[in-house]
Design a protein around this motif. Structure first.
Motif, mmCIF file in Angstrom:
data_model
loop_
_atom_site.group_PDB
_atom_site.id
_atom_site.type_symbol
_atom_site.label_atom_id
_atom_site.label_comp_id
_atom_site.label_asym_id
_atom_site.label_seq_id
_atom_site.Cartn_x
_atom_site.Cartn_y
_atom_site.Cartn_z
ATOM 1 N N PRO A 1 77.073 14.730 -35.865
ATOM 2 C CA PRO A 1 78.525 13.898 -35.770
ATOM 3 C C PRO A 1 78.733 12.966 -36.678
ATOM 4 C CG PRO A 1 77.250 14.416 -33.555
ATOM 5 C CD PRO A 1 76.190 14.488 -34.611
ATOM 6 N N ALA A 2 77.465 12.015 -36.902
ATOM 7 C CA ALA A 2 77.942 10.687 -37.745
ATOM 8 C C ALA A 2 78.187 11.372 -39.087
ATOM 9 C CB ALA A 2 76.498 10.013 -37.566
ATOM 10 N N LYS A 3 77.513 12.169 -39.548
ATOM 11 C CA LYS A 3 77.804 12.799 -41.032
ATOM 12 C C LYS A 3 79.006 13.363 -41.206
ATOM 13 C CE LYS A 3 74.319 14.307 -43.625
ATOM 14 N NZ LYS A 3 73.420 15.147 -43.986
ATOM 15 N N ALA A 4 79.558 14.217 -40.228
ATOM 16 C CA ALA A 4 80.535 14.919 -40.126
ATOM 17 C C ALA A 4 81.822 13.746 -40.313
ATOM 18 C CB ALA A 4 80.667 15.871 -39.071
ATOM 19 N N ALA A 5 81.505 12.841 -39.231
ATOM 20 C CA ALA A 5 82.703 11.796 -39.001
ATOM 21 C C ALA A 5 82.776 11.146 -40.313
ATOM 22 C CB ALA A 5 82.280 10.863 -38.072
ATOM 23 N N GLY A 6 81.881 10.738 -41.064
ATOM 24 C CA GLY A 6 81.818 9.922 -42.080
ATOM 25 C C GLY A 6 82.611 10.888 -43.250
ATOM 26 N N TRP A 7 82.005 11.927 -43.249
ATOM 27 C CA TRP A 7 82.837 12.918 -44.555
ATOM 28 C C TRP A 7 84.339 13.034 -44.202
ATOM 29 C CZ3 TRP A 7 81.473 14.163 -49.095
ATOM 30 C CH2 TRP A 7 80.140 14.086 -49.328
ATOM 31 N N ALA A 8 84.936 13.251 -42.839
ATOM 32 C CA ALA A 8 86.003 13.541 -42.341
ATOM 33 C C ALA A 8 86.954 12.494 -42.644
ATOM 34 C CB ALA A 8 86.249 13.945 -41.015
ATOM 35 N N LEU A 9 86.365 11.097 -42.287
ATOM 36 C CA LEU A 9 87.153 9.943 -42.435
ATOM 37 C C LEU A 9 87.271 9.587 -43.877
ATOM 38 C CD1 LEU A 9 85.458 7.711 -39.588
ATOM 39 C CD2 LEU A 9 87.954 8.526 -39.854
ATOM 40 N N GLY A 10 86.227 9.652 -44.709
ATOM 41 C CA GLY A 10 86.208 9.526 -46.157
ATOM 42 C C GLY A 10 87.088 10.423 -46.891
ATOM 43 N N GLY A 11 87.198 11.758 -46.627
ATOM 44 C CA GLY A 11 88.030 12.769 -47.394
ATOM 45 C C GLY A 11 89.442 12.458 -46.674
ATOM 46 N N ALA A 12 89.843 11.990 -45.685
ATOM 47 C CA ALA A 12 91.150 11.866 -45.267
ATOM 48 C C ALA A 12 91.661 10.594 -45.894
ATOM 49 C CB ALA A 12 91.190 11.565 -43.539
ATOM 50 N N ALA A 13 90.927 9.353 -46.101
ATOM 51 C CA ALA A 13 91.391 8.338 -46.941
ATOM 52 C C ALA A 13 91.569 8.694 -48.327
ATOM 53 C CB ALA A 13 90.218 7.128 -46.545
ATOM 54 N N LEU A 14 90.695 9.417 -49.110
ATOM 55 C CA LEU A 14 90.487 9.696 -50.241
ATOM 56 C C LEU A 14 92.002 10.579 -50.382
ATOM 57 C CD1 LEU A 14 89.598 9.745 -53.426
ATOM 58 C CD2 LEU A 14 88.241 11.716 -52.629
ATOM 59 N N GLY A 15 92.231 11.520 -49.677
ATOM 60 C CA GLY A 15 93.339 12.627 -49.760
ATOM 61 C C GLY A 15 94.752 11.696 -49.739
ATOM 62 N N VAL A 16 94.734 10.773 -48.829
ATOM 63 C CA VAL A 16 95.957 9.824 -48.557
ATOM 64 C C VAL A 16 96.111 9.167 -49.734
ATOM 65 C CG1 VAL A 16 97.127 8.269 -47.278
ATOM 66 C CG2 VAL A 16 96.038 10.102 -46.090
ATOM 67 N N ARG B 1 72.101 7.105 -33.793
ATOM 68 C CA ARG B 1 72.496 6.769 -35.192
ATOM 69 C C ARG B 1 72.969 5.363 -35.349
ATOM 70 N NH1 ARG B 1 69.120 10.260 -36.937
ATOM 71 N NH2 ARG B 1 69.905 12.504 -36.952
ATOM 72 N N PRO B 2 72.354 4.150 -34.967
ATOM 73 C CA PRO B 2 72.821 2.924 -34.777
ATOM 74 C C PRO B 2 73.188 2.553 -36.272
ATOM 75 C CG PRO B 2 70.479 2.728 -34.198
ATOM 76 C CD PRO B 2 70.835 4.109 -34.482
ATOM 77 N N VAL B 3 72.500 2.618 -37.299
ATOM 78 C CA VAL B 3 72.616 2.361 -38.576
ATOM 79 C C VAL B 3 74.097 2.778 -39.173
ATOM 80 C CG1 VAL B 3 72.225 2.161 -41.044
ATOM 81 C CG2 VAL B 3 70.379 1.753 -39.270
ATOM 82 N N ALA B 4 74.415 4.302 -38.828
ATOM 83 C CA ALA B 4 75.602 5.098 -39.344
ATOM 84 C C ALA B 4 76.728 4.414 -38.174
ATOM 85 C CB ALA B 4 75.227 6.412 -39.166
ATOM 86 N N ALA B 5 76.291 4.422 -37.091
ATOM 87 C CA ALA B 5 77.488 3.727 -36.340
ATOM 88 C C ALA B 5 77.884 2.141 -36.795
ATOM 89 C CB ALA B 5 77.162 3.652 -34.820
ATOM 90 N N ALA B 6 76.826 1.385 -37.378
ATOM 91 C CA ALA B 6 77.026 0.024 -37.560
ATOM 92 C C ALA B 6 78.196 0.071 -39.071
ATOM 93 C CB ALA B 6 75.908 -0.801 -37.840
ATOM 94 N N VAL B 7 77.651 0.827 -39.751
ATOM 95 C CA VAL B 7 78.538 1.139 -41.004
ATOM 96 C C VAL B 7 79.833 1.413 -40.770
ATOM 97 C CG1 VAL B 7 78.633 2.510 -43.177
ATOM 98 C CG2 VAL B 7 76.391 1.607 -42.486
ATOM 99 N N HIS B 8 80.036 2.520 -39.879
ATOM 100 C CA HIS B 8 81.725 3.082 -39.619
ATOM 101 C C HIS B 8 82.258 2.000 -39.080
ATOM 102 C CE1 HIS B 8 80.230 7.504 -39.559
ATOM 103 N NE2 HIS B 8 80.161 6.966 -40.765
ATOM 104 N N VAL B 9 81.663 1.283 -37.900
ATOM 105 C CA VAL B 9 82.244 0.191 -37.385
ATOM 106 C C VAL B 9 82.703 -0.848 -38.351
ATOM 107 C CG1 VAL B 9 82.163 -1.782 -35.745
ATOM 108 C CG2 VAL B 9 81.508 0.558 -34.950
ATOM 109 N N LEU B 10 81.838 -1.426 -39.224
ATOM 110 C CA LEU B 10 82.257 -2.385 -40.323
ATOM 111 C C LEU B 10 83.274 -2.029 -41.049
ATOM 112 C CD1 LEU B 10 78.643 -3.489 -40.952
ATOM 113 C CD2 LEU B 10 80.534 -5.052 -39.824
ATOM 114 N N VAL B 11 82.920 -0.735 -41.840
ATOM 115 C CA VAL B 11 84.147 -0.046 -42.789
ATOM 116 C C VAL B 11 85.569 -0.221 -41.936
ATOM 117 C CG1 VAL B 11 84.772 1.996 -43.860
ATOM 118 C CG2 VAL B 11 82.493 1.239 -44.119
#
Length: 103
Positions: free
Chosen positions: A1-16, A59-69
């Motif tokens: 789920p962390a990887k999928a969320a990262g790709w989805a959020l990043g893809g959406a931001a790039l697309g917009v 996945r605390p590191v991935a979670a922290a990165v997502h929260v910080l971003v």
């Protein structure tokens, strides 16, 4: 789920960004005001994703990165000047500031 969320959020931001009405976009299809709203939605989504999708503890590191971003995105959006330079607006009106931006 962390990887999928990262790709989805990043893809959406790039697309917009690629289709927003500003200087470096590929096509000017999205008004800058809609881009602003998507920045806030993206930031909130990035902050909430680890908790809503359940990977905050696994996945605390991935979670922290997502929260910080997400927090950085919202903070940067609060300081960004989203005034339209080309006349494309959400409500369809075409008039911009008669003095121009930075005047």
């Amino acid at each position: 789920p962390a990887k999928a969320a990262g790709w989805a959020l990043g893809g959406a931001a790039l697309g917009v960004s690629l289709f927003t009405d500003y200087r470096l976009s590929l096509a000017k299809l999205i008004p800058i005001e809609a881009h602003e709203l998507s920045d806030y939605a993206y930031g909130a989504g990035a902050v909430l994703a680890p908790f809503l999708l359940g990977y905050a503890k696994r996945r605390p590191v991935a979670a922290a990165v997502h929260v910080l971003v997400g927090v950085f995105t919202v903070a940067a959006s609060l300081y960004t000047d989203y005034r339209c330079q080309t006349g494309m607006h959400l409500g369809g009106e075409l008039a911009t500031d008669p003095e121009g931006i930075g005047a």
